[in-house]
Enzyme design. Sequence first.
Site, PDB file in Angstrom:
ATOM      1  N   LYS A 270      70.146  29.806  52.790  1.00  0.00           N
ATOM      2  CA  LYS A 270      70.485  28.775  53.771  1.00  0.00           C
ATOM      3  C   LYS A 270      70.088  29.225  55.172  1.00  0.00           C
ATOM      4  O   LYS A 270      69.574  28.448  55.976  1.00  0.00           O
ATOM      5  CB  LYS A 270      71.972  28.451  53.705  1.00  0.00           C
TER       6      LYS A 270
ATOM      7  N   THR B 116      75.948  21.632  48.189  1.00  0.00           N
ATOM      8  CA  THR B 116      74.516  21.616  47.866  1.00  0.00           C
ATOM      9  C   THR B 116      74.159  22.689  46.847  1.00  0.00           C
ATOM     10  O   THR B 116      72.985  22.900  46.564  1.00  0.00           O
ATOM     11  CB  THR B 116      73.681  21.834  49.143  1.00  0.00           C
TER      12      THR B 116
ATOM     13  N   THR C  95      83.361  27.996  44.659  1.00  0.00           N
ATOM     14  CA  THR C  95      84.447  28.808  44.117  1.00  0.00           C
ATOM     15  C   THR C  95      85.413  27.960  43.298  1.00  0.00           C
ATOM     16  O   THR C  95      85.855  28.367  42.217  1.00  0.00           O
ATOM     17  CB  THR C  95      85.190  29.530  45.250  1.00  0.00           C
TER      18      THR C  95
ATOM     19  N   ALA D  11      81.377  22.434  45.229  1.00  0.00           N
ATOM     20  CA  ALA D  11      80.016  22.636  45.705  1.00  0.00           C
ATOM     21  C   ALA D  11      79.532  21.434  46.501  1.00  0.00           C
ATOM     22  O   ALA D  11      79.804  20.283  46.152  1.00  0.00           O
ATOM     23  CB  ALA D  11      79.086  22.888  44.532  1.00  0.00           C
TER      24      ALA D  11
ATOM     25  N   ASP E 189      73.902  20.047  55.278  1.00  0.00           N
ATOM     26  CA  ASP E 189      74.983  20.972  55.624  1.00  0.00           C
ATOM     27  C   ASP E 189      74.658  21.561  56.998  1.00  0.00           C
ATOM     28  O   ASP E 189      74.219  22.694  57.114  1.00  0.00           O
ATOM     29  CB  ASP E 189      75.093  22.066  54.561  1.00  0.00           C
TER      30      ASP E 189
END
Length: 503
Positions: A298, A208, A213, A206, A266
Site C-alpha cells: 500500500k 481491499t 483480522t 477487510a 483507502d
Amino acid sequence: MRHTAPLNAHLMGIDTHEEPIVFMRSDCAICRAEGFSANTRLQVQAGERSLIANLNIVSPEVLEEDHIGFSDSAWAFLDLSEGQRVHVRHAPLVRSLSALRKKIYGHELNALEINTIIRDIGRRLYSDIEIASFLTASAAGHLTAAEVTAMTRAMVNSGNQLHWTGADRVFDKHCIGGLPGNRTTPIVISIASAAGLMIPKTSSRAITSPAGTADTMEVLTEVDLSLEQLQRVVEQTGACLAAGGKVDLSPVDDLLIRIERALDLDSPGQLVASVLSKKVAAGSNHILIDMPVGPTAKLRSREEADELAALFRQVANAMGLHLHCVITDGTQAIGYGVGPMEEARDVLAVLRNSVEAPSDLAERSLFLAANLLAMDSGEPLDVTIPRAREILYSGQAWQQFQRICHAQGGLKPLAEAPHHSCLRAQRTGKLGAMDNRRLAQLAKLAGAPSSPLAGLRLHVKVGDSVIPGQPLATLFADTPGELAYARDYYHQNRDLFDIESAS
C-alpha cells in the site's frame, strides 16, 4: 411537510447490505399523487424512528396493495414488524450536502461542516452515491490534519465509547495493510496481553485485502460480540479479538468502509480517521501502527510512509494519544497463507510453536509485540524483544490466546476448502519478487474473504530457487467456478511471481 396515507410494512427479504431501499407498486396511488418514481429519495416514518431510503418500483404482483416493501437493512434500522403502519414523504433537504459540494470543489472544511456530514451519514440521510462523492472528494482533495482530526472526533461521537476503570494505559495495534498474509495481530495481542498489557482489540473486516483480522479470527472463534460481552472478555483476559461492528464503535466508519470497499479506495486521511476513531472509541490511548513499505505494498516508498506517519502523529497529538509508528518490510507476502482460513493456520502454527510455523510471521509478530512492551515500560527493544520471545516460546502466548477464544465463545476447528488447484513454475530460476497487489487480487477472485475457506497457500519465498513444475502456491475456493475464475487470472498474470533466470 405533510405525510401521506399510511402503508403496511412488508419485509422483502432482499439484502442490499447497508443501503436502505424501499419498494412500492408501479400502480400505487401515493406514487402517482406525490410524483414518486424509481430512485426517488423518500423519508419513511415508523413511530418515532425515521429513515431516508431510495425507492424501487416493482410490478403489482410482487407486492400487495397498500403495502410498502423494505430491504433487510432498512427493516432492521427501523425495527419494523410485519404489517406495521408507516408513512412516506419526499426526503427533506439535507443541509450538510452544501458542505459536501464545497469539498468536491476542493475547499477545506471546518470542524462544524465535517461534523454535520458525519452526523448525517450516521443518520442514514446520505445515499451511497453521496457517500462515494464525499470519499472521493476527500481522497482527491487530500484532507488536512485539521479536517482529519475533526472527522476522527465526529466518528468517535457517532457511536458507543468504552472507558476502562482503573486502567491508565490501554493499548492497541494496527497495520495499515497492503501486505497479504500479514496476520500478526492475534499473535501480538496474545503476547502483549500475556505480559499484562490491556488491549481491547476490535477490528474491521477487510476493505481491499483478502482478509482482515476480524475475518481471520471469525474462523477461529466468535467475533461479533455485544458491548457487554466485549467488556466481560476484556475483564476476564485483559484483551479481546473482536469485530467492531456489533459493539457500535465508530459506526459511521463501517458505513464508509462499505463504500470504500466497492470503490477499492483507502485514502490516507480516511485511513487515519478510521483507525484512530476505532481506537479512541475502544478506550485505547497507546497505539502502535505497523506500516509495511514495498514496491507493491500500500505504501510504495519511505517518503510516502513518512508522510502518513506524520499525519497519524498530528491527529494523535490533537486527540491526546500516545502513538508510535514502525516502518516494516513490505516487499513480499508474510507467512504462507492468504485468506481467512489459510492465515488462521499460520497464526495457530506460530502460537503453538509448530515446526511448520512461518518464521517471518513469528519474527514480525515478536518485533511488534516488543514495541508495545517498550511503549509500556520505556525499556529499549534489546530488552523487550527477548521478553516477547520468552512469552511466545514458553507457550504463555498460546495459553493466553486460548483464554481469549474461550471467553469469546470457544476455539473452532480448522476446515478445508472443497476445491483447490496447484500453481506451478514454468521455468528454472530464482524467485526475485512477488506482486503483493496481484497476489491479493488472486485470493479475492477465489472468493476471499466472503468465502472464508478461499485463498492461497504459498510454497516459495523470495530468494528461493525453483524448477519447472515446482508448486509456487495452492489456490483454494468454495466452488469450481470461483476456482476457475481465479486460475484464469493467474494464467494471465504469471509474472506476479517474478522468476529470474538462472545465470
